[in-house]
Design a protein around this motif. Structure first.
Motif, PDB file in Angstrom:
ATOM      1  N   LYS A   1       0.832  -1.204   0.000  1.00  0.00           N
ATOM      2  CA  LYS A   1       0.000   0.000   0.000  1.00  0.00           C
ATOM      3  C   LYS A   1       0.870   1.258   0.000  1.00  0.00           C
ATOM      4  O   LYS A   1       0.543   2.259  -0.658  1.00  0.00           O
ATOM      5  CB  LYS A   1      -0.920  -0.007   1.213  1.00  0.00           C
ATOM      6  N   LYS A   2       1.980   1.219   0.719  1.00  0.00           N
ATOM      7  CA  LYS A   2       2.861   2.385   0.814  1.00  0.00           C
ATOM      8  C   LYS A   2       3.362   2.818  -0.558  1.00  0.00           C
ATOM      9  O   LYS A   2       3.445   4.028  -0.855  1.00  0.00           O
ATOM     10  CB  LYS A   2       4.046   2.057   1.730  1.00  0.00           C
ATOM     11  N   TYR A   3       3.705   1.856  -1.417  1.00  0.00           N
ATOM     12  CA  TYR A   3       4.330   2.193  -2.700  1.00  0.00           C
ATOM     13  C   TYR A   3       3.369   2.159  -3.888  1.00  0.00           C
ATOM     14  O   TYR A   3       3.730   2.582  -4.983  1.00  0.00           O
ATOM     15  CB  TYR A   3       5.493   1.246  -2.962  1.00  0.00           C
ATOM     16  N   LYS A   4       2.169   1.668  -3.673  1.00  0.00           N
ATOM     17  CA  LYS A   4       1.217   1.535  -4.765  1.00  0.00           C
ATOM     18  C   LYS A   4       0.824   2.900  -5.339  1.00  0.00           C
ATOM     19  O   LYS A   4       0.869   3.914  -4.641  1.00  0.00           O
ATOM     20  CB  LYS A   4      -0.029   0.796  -4.250  1.00  0.00           C
TER      21      LYS A   4
ATOM     22  N   PRO B   1       8.466  -7.823   7.451  1.00  0.00           N
ATOM     23  CA  PRO B   1       8.538  -6.590   6.665  1.00  0.00           C
ATOM     24  C   PRO B   1       9.409  -6.801   5.417  1.00  0.00           C
ATOM     25  O   PRO B   1      10.545  -7.267   5.517  1.00  0.00           O
ATOM     26  CB  PRO B   1       9.194  -5.584   7.620  1.00  0.00           C
ATOM     27  N   PRO B   2       8.901  -6.482   4.232  1.00  0.00           N
ATOM     28  CA  PRO B   2       9.690  -6.692   3.009  1.00  0.00           C
ATOM     29  C   PRO B   2      10.656  -5.557   2.738  1.00  0.00           C
ATOM     30  O   PRO B   2      10.464  -4.419   3.187  1.00  0.00           O
ATOM     31  CB  PRO B   2       8.617  -6.762   1.920  1.00  0.00           C
ATOM     32  N   LEU B   3      11.706  -5.880   1.995  1.00  0.00           N
ATOM     33  CA  LEU B   3      12.628  -4.884   1.477  1.00  0.00           C
ATOM     34  C   LEU B   3      12.121  -4.431   0.111  1.00  0.00           C
ATOM     35  O   LEU B   3      11.666  -5.242  -0.697  1.00  0.00           O
ATOM     36  CB  LEU B   3      14.034  -5.471   1.341  1.00  0.00           C
ATOM     37  N   ALA B   4      12.203  -3.137  -0.141  1.00  0.00           N
ATOM     38  CA  ALA B   4      11.807  -2.583  -1.437  1.00  0.00           C
ATOM     39  C   ALA B   4      13.058  -2.243  -2.234  1.00  0.00           C
ATOM     40  O   ALA B   4      14.056  -1.770  -1.677  1.00  0.00           O
ATOM     41  CB  ALA B   4      10.948  -1.340  -1.251  1.00  0.00           C
TER      42      ALA B   4
ATOM     43  N   PHE C   1       8.128 -14.361   0.251  1.00  0.00           N
ATOM     44  CA  PHE C   1       7.068 -13.679  -0.477  1.00  0.00           C
ATOM     45  C   PHE C   1       7.648 -12.491  -1.236  1.00  0.00           C
ATOM     46  O   PHE C   1       8.557 -11.800  -0.754  1.00  0.00           O
ATOM     47  CB  PHE C   1       5.980 -13.200   0.497  1.00  0.00           C
ATOM     48  N   HIS C   2       7.131 -12.267  -2.425  1.00  0.00           N
ATOM     49  CA  HIS C   2       7.626 -11.161  -3.241  1.00  0.00           C
ATOM     50  C   HIS C   2       6.513 -10.660  -4.151  1.00  0.00           C
ATOM     51  O   HIS C   2       5.530 -11.361  -4.396  1.00  0.00           O
ATOM     52  CB  HIS C   2       8.845 -11.596  -4.064  1.00  0.00           C
ATOM     53  N   GLY C   3       6.666  -9.443  -4.648  1.00  0.00           N
ATOM     54  CA  GLY C   3       5.647  -8.860  -5.505  1.00  0.00           C
ATOM     55  C   GLY C   3       6.109  -7.536  -6.091  1.00  0.00           C
ATOM     56  O   GLY C   3       7.220  -7.059  -5.807  1.00  0.00           O
ATOM     57  N   VAL C   4       5.261  -6.944  -6.908  1.00  0.00           N
ATOM     58  CA  VAL C   4       5.555  -5.670  -7.576  1.00  0.00           C
ATOM     59  C   VAL C   4       4.382  -4.721  -7.313  1.00  0.00           C
ATOM     60  O   VAL C   4       3.320  -4.873  -7.921  1.00  0.00           O
ATOM     61  CB  VAL C   4       5.753  -5.862  -9.095  1.00  0.00           C
ATOM     62  N   PRO C   5       4.548  -3.744  -6.406  1.00  0.00           N
ATOM     63  CA  PRO C   5       3.439  -2.840  -6.096  1.00  0.00           C
ATOM     64  C   PRO C   5       3.349  -1.613  -6.991  1.00  0.00           C
ATOM     65  O   PRO C   5       2.356  -0.875  -6.929  1.00  0.00           O
ATOM     66  CB  PRO C   5       3.751  -2.418  -4.655  1.00  0.00           C
ATOM     67  N   ARG C   6       4.378  -1.382  -7.824  1.00  0.00           N
ATOM     68  CA  ARG C   6       4.393  -0.100  -8.564  1.00  0.00           C
ATOM     69  C   ARG C   6       5.281  -0.183  -9.793  1.00  0.00           C
ATOM     70  O   ARG C   6       6.369  -0.757  -9.747  1.00  0.00           O
ATOM     71  CB  ARG C   6       4.930   0.992  -7.628  1.00  0.00           C
TER      72      ARG C   6
END
Length: 357
Positions: free
Chosen positions: A22-25, A290-293, A312-317
């Motif tokens: 949510k922070k980076y979306k 907490p994930p690293l960005a 866990f990993h993903g792409v927010p932006r």
């Protein structure tokens, strides 16, 4: 896994991973007088491996968490002390290589028998990029027999008695089609994934070896084998058997997940980034970690093997604005290929290559 850009304000039940997503979306400022003005986001905590590479070349210095991996490779490979099995290779692909695989991702990889997200509705679609370039539309023809040769007449199908065909928009109006045509350009923009090699069955979340498929192109296989070297045990070779190509437009996200369907997690996933810059999140074995960005730029390669496969990993932006997309080299290369240029200016492509067995 793709998300929308609608803001959610309640963090009560959110995991640490979801809070960081949510922070980076991408959200838009509802109070802005300018249309769809993106909200500002603090990027100060995002790891920047391009900056780390520059610093390493200049004075050999790196932040405490970042390490140089001692491996058999022709350029620096970085790792994270807290994430064994994670490897980051900034700028691993030349501009020529990036452009080659962008072209292939748009023109070749969505071609049948490779499956895409459109299969569920339209069946296999041939020559989508060409149809979009020619401003064609897809129309449904219920009278076409299911046994028709779709490859020879430019039609597609989903396994039942209906068929779709690409037509000129003017001809559809003249023929008085009762169904609503779908623009090929819209379908291209809604292309979210395609699969190469062994086909992944998204409904069952496993590889279906019975589905028709072609082998991964030899050029991509050889590149993946080379890129996988830092994550492979000495004396072993990576065997690419399947790949998933993800396509991102502005506002698209890839939610936190695990790539856990392959038999041997000691073998890496080779992940190639193409197009607009993105933020990648790498968490831990729980969504509560907490994930690293970190930034992913066009040409960067990430390897995940061993313990990192459990993270866990993903792409927010993704960033599509001129200031942050960082695709000037691609724009220069595609200056005479307007359709690809128009696409890549607002898109990101990610190719993940896997050894299944």
């Amino acid at each position: 896994m793709y998300g929308s850009d609608k803001a959610v304000t309640d963090d009560t039940d959110r995991t640490e991973f979801r809070k960081t997503e949510k922070k980076y979306k991408l959200y838009y400022d509802q109070n802005s007088k300018r249309k769809k003005q993106p909200k500002q986001v603090d990027l100060s905590e995002v790891l920047d491996f391009k900056s780390f590479l520059d610093s390493y070349h200049q004075n050999g210095e790196l932040p405490p968490e970042i390490v140089v991996v001692d491996c058999r490779f022709d350029r620096p490979v970085f790792g994270l002390e807290s994430r064994p099995g994670f490897y980051f290779i900034p700028g691993a692909l030349s501009v020529d290589e990036q452009c080659r695989w962008i072209r292939e991702s748009l023109m070749s990889f969505p071609q049948p028998p490779n499956r895409t997200n459109h299969n569920a509705i339209y069946g296999p679609i041939s020559d989508l990029f060409i149809a979009a370039k020619e401003r064609k539309v897809l129309v449904e023809d219920e009278n076409m027999p299911a046994s028709s040769d779709s490859a020879s007449n430019g039609c597609v199908g989903n396994g039942d008695t209906r068929r779709w065909s690409f037509c000129e928009e003017d001809s559809v109006l003249l023929r008085g089609k009762s169904c609503k045509p779908v623009s090929a350009s819209v379908l291209l923009r809604k292309l979210r994934w395609s699969t190469l090699g062994l086909q992944f069955d998204w409904s069952k979340r496993n590889y279906n070896v019975s589905l028709p498929h072609n082998k991964i192109p030899d050029g991509l296989c050889q590149l993946a084998k080379k890129l996988a070297v830092p994550a492979m045990p000495v004396g072993e070779e990576f065997h690419p058997e399947a790949a998933i190509v993800n396509y991102f437009a502005s506002g698209d996200t890839l939610g936190g997940h695990l790539d856990d369907m392959e038999a041997d997690w000691s073998k890496p996933i080779v992940s190639m980034s193409l197009g607009c810059k993105a933020i990648f999140l790498l968490g831990g074995k729980s969504r509560e970690d907490p994930p690293l960005a970190m930034f992913l730029r066009s040409g960067d390669v990430v390897l995940m093997a061993g313990e990192a496969r459990e993270c866990f990993h993903g792409v927010p932006r993704i960033f599509t604005d001129k200031e942050n997309a960082e695709i000037t080299a691609l724009e220069l290369h595609f200056c005479d290929e307007n359709d690809i240029l128009e696409y890549i200016r607002t898109s990101r492509i990610n190719i993940n290559i896997r050894q299944v067995f």
